[in-house]
Write an enzyme that holds these catalytic residues in place. Structure first.
Site, PDB file in Angstrom:
ATOM      1  N   GLU A 296       0.820  -1.217   0.000  1.00 59.23           N
ATOM      2  CA  GLU A 296       0.000   0.000   0.000  1.00 59.23           C
ATOM      3  C   GLU A 296       0.848   1.258   0.000  1.00 59.23           C
ATOM      4  OE1 GLU A 296      -3.366  -1.500   3.141  1.00 59.23           O
ATOM      5  OE2 GLU A 296      -1.497  -0.708   3.917  1.00 59.23           O
ATOM      6  N   PRO A 297       1.554   1.518  -1.071  1.00 58.68           N
ATOM      7  CA  PRO A 297       2.358   2.736  -1.107  1.00 58.68           C
ATOM      8  C   PRO A 297       1.486   3.987  -1.211  1.00 58.68           C
ATOM      9  CG  PRO A 297       2.334   1.701  -3.261  1.00 58.68           C
ATOM     10  CD  PRO A 297       1.652   0.743  -2.323  1.00 58.68           C
ATOM     11  N   CYS A 367       0.255  33.494  11.272  1.00 54.65           N
ATOM     12  CA  CYS A 367       0.591  34.140  12.543  1.00 54.65           C
ATOM     13  C   CYS A 367       1.032  33.088  13.534  1.00 54.65           C
ATOM     14  CB  CYS A 367      -0.614  34.883  13.080  1.00 54.65           C
ATOM     15  SG  CYS A 367      -1.128  36.139  11.929  1.00 54.65           S
ATOM     16  N   TYR A 397       1.129  14.193   1.350  1.00 50.31           N
ATOM     17  CA  TYR A 397       0.862  14.767   2.676  1.00 50.31           C
ATOM     18  C   TYR A 397       1.090  16.278   2.731  1.00 50.31           C
ATOM     19  CZ  TYR A 397       1.054   9.790   3.655  1.00 50.31           C
ATOM     20  OH  TYR A 397       0.843   8.444   3.620  1.00 50.31           O
TER      21      TYR A 397
HETATM   22  C1  LIG Z   1      -0.233   5.760   5.677  1.00 52.35           C
HETATM   23  C2  LIG Z   1      -0.433   4.345   5.378  1.00 52.35           C
HETATM   24  C3  LIG Z   1       0.112   3.787   4.223  1.00 52.35           C
HETATM   25  C4  LIG Z   1       0.969   4.556   3.280  1.00 52.35           C
HETATM   26  O1  LIG Z   1       2.166   4.951   3.856  1.00 52.35           O
HETATM   27  P1  LIG Z   1       3.250   5.724   2.965  1.00 52.35           P
HETATM   28  O2  LIG Z   1       4.339   6.023   3.897  1.00 52.35           O
HETATM   29  O3  LIG Z   1       2.582   6.955   2.455  1.00 52.35           O
HETATM   30  O4  LIG Z   1       3.629   4.812   1.854  1.00 52.35           O
HETATM   31  C5  LIG Z   1      -0.176   2.465   3.954  1.00 52.35           C
HETATM   32  N1  LIG Z   1      -0.938   1.718   4.774  1.00 52.35           N
HETATM   33  C6  LIG Z   1      -1.488   2.226   5.904  1.00 52.35           C
HETATM   34  C7  LIG Z   1      -2.306   1.375   6.754  1.00 52.35           C
HETATM   35  C8  LIG Z   1      -1.241   3.546   6.241  1.00 52.35           C
HETATM   36  O5  LIG Z   1      -1.767   4.040   7.363  1.00 52.35           O
END
Ligand SMILES: *Cc1c(COP(=O)(O)O)cnc(C)c1O
Length: 438
Positions: A296-297, A367, A397
């Site tokens: 899950e990138p 501010c 992000y």
């Molecule tokens: C944030 C997250 C990701 C992605 O992380 P990256 O650092 O953006 O690749 C994948 N899986 C889960 C469960 C996350 O919370």
């Protein structure tokens, strides 16, 4: 000049000393769309997706390795359309992301719903919108999914989020650091087993497997290898004890990206192939089938596809102390230095041929003294009002964490693709900002 700061291959300089992004003149883009603004290189997003899709298929076989885009990194309609076109799955973490993906026409059976606290309303909304799989965090959630799925007359697919007890930053030892995470259930404490037994006992739930995500900005494949091994051991243990064999294993996201030249370059393909080798071998040893593997990138799909452009408003020199360059954005569009002290590379987009000789803090206009984009930035001594400054690697992000603090409207996102550019997200207006005030 500044060549040592060229941390990604989609930036270059033209003969006028202008910074180019995806081959397009950033100074012209700043003029065309106004600053501050986000740029995104669509080809880079697509090629980052293909890196994962190709490597996972190579490592595990066709249909046996899934790439899911963790859409919290940058969530807007055009992104979900691109993910659909590239054949990526998606992670969503809120109903707002589900709504956006549905609006974009994303096939929701390929969506995975995360979050450590899904309300009954969230669960209902996700089921109604056909979200393919829930990544269940806790017992309360599992029981609620069972109930709501039952009311809808369906059997909901879920994975259970587990913590393998790995701290990605001290990779030499299997630490228990992650046991106390707010996410998931720990294998080490026995909670993972208990919660698995609970899910197996729910008649409206189809447990398809297990999930883990050990961290972010990870540069070492060892982290994935070790978490895969722990997860596979758990799968084998559950098979032995409960006669249930998990079909899927999700190893999470987290591959690192380069924010500055101090960050290493990682070969994601080689990393995934080495993780694959270990998984295939280990499954043989354990006598289990190789599960469908997902990754899950988020960051590594969009970070280096993004850039932020600002105009300089003022240069303030405080003799003997610090120089400040103020820009027309700030923590409202990039909160990461203020929040985590994150490093970034900044460049003088219209003066790339001038010598970097002025060290300064580039600060926003909120501010808040902590409203700093980056300290210690090297810029030309001639820097002045109207010059354009670029922050690199802002695709992940930044927009997704943007706020309206000080009632600053959020920036537009301009996509660059095949020599053309188009608006993917419009610039917020003052009217938008005050829209909900009654
Ligand atoms: C944030 C997250 C990701 C992605 O992380 P990256 O650092 O953006 O690749 C994948 N899986 C889960 C469960 C996350 O919370």
């Amino acid at each position: 000049m500044y060549k040592d700061k060229f941390i990604c291959d989609n930036i270059s300089v033209n003969e006028n000393g202008h910074l180019l992004f995806a081959g397009q003149d950033t100074v012209e883009l700043a003029e065309k769309y106004g600053t501050a603004l986000y740029l995104m290189d669509e080809e880079k997003i697509r090629s980052n997706c293909r890196t994962y899709l190709t490597a996972l298929e190579k490592a595990f076989g066709k249909g046996k390795g899934h790439a899911l885009y963790a859409s919290k990194a940058a969530s807007f309609k055009r992104m979900y359309e691109i993910m659909k076109e590239e054949g990526m799955g998606i992670d969503v973490v809120s109903c707002g992301e589900i709504y956006t993906a549905v609006k974009a026409g994303f096939p929701m059976e390929n969506a995975y719903f995360h979050s450590n606290n899904k309300t009954d309303e969230d669960i209902e909304y996700a089921i109604k919108n056909g979200v393919g799989c829930f990544v269940a965090d806790n017992e309360e959630e599992i029981l609620s999914i069972d109930k709501i799925a039952g009311a809808h007359g369906i059997k909901q697919k879920i994975m259970i989020r587990l913590t393998p007890g790995i701290d990605p930053h001290t990779f030499a030892a299997v630490t228990t650091g992650k046991v106390d995470s707010k996410f998931g259930s720990a294998i080490q404490t026995g909670r993972a087993e208990e919660i698995t037994a609970i899910a197996l006992g729910c008649k409206n739930i189809d447990l398809i497997g297990f999930h883990c995500h050990v961290g972010s900005q990870v540069f070492d494949s060892d982290v994935y290898i070790r978490s895969a091994e722990i997860m596979l051991d758990f799968i084998a243990f559950v098979k032995e004890k409960y006669g249930y064999e998990a079909k899927c294993l999700d190893l999470g996201g987290g591959y690192g990206v380069r924010y500055t030249k101090a960050d290493p370059v990682i070969d994601i393909t080689a990393n995934i192939l080495s993780v694959g080798e270990v998984i295939n071998k280990k499954c043989g040893e354990l006598g289990i089938n190789v599960p469908v593997i997902s990754m899950e990138p988020g960051r590594s799909i969009v970070a280096d596809a993004g850039m932020t452009l600002y105009s300089v408003g003022s240069l303030k020199k405080i003799p003997g102390f610090i120089n400040y360059v103020s820009i027309d954005g700030g923590m409202t569009d990039n909160v990461r230095y203020a929040m985590y002290g994150s490093a970034y590379t900044l460049l003088p987009a219209n003066k790339m041929n001038e010598v970097p000789e002025l060290v300064c803090s580039v600060v926003g206009r909120c501010c808040e003294s902590g409203d700093i984009i980056q300290p210690g930035v090297e810029l030309p001594a001639s820097i002045k009002r109207g010059d354009i400054i670029a922050t690199l690697t802002t695709g992940a992000y930044n927009y997704s964490m943007a706020s309206n603090y000080n009632r600053v409207p959020r920036l537009p996102i301009i996509m660059l693709y095949e020599g053309k550019n188009y608006v993917a997200v419009k610039r917020e207006t003052f009217e938008d900002v005050a829209r909900l005030d009654v």
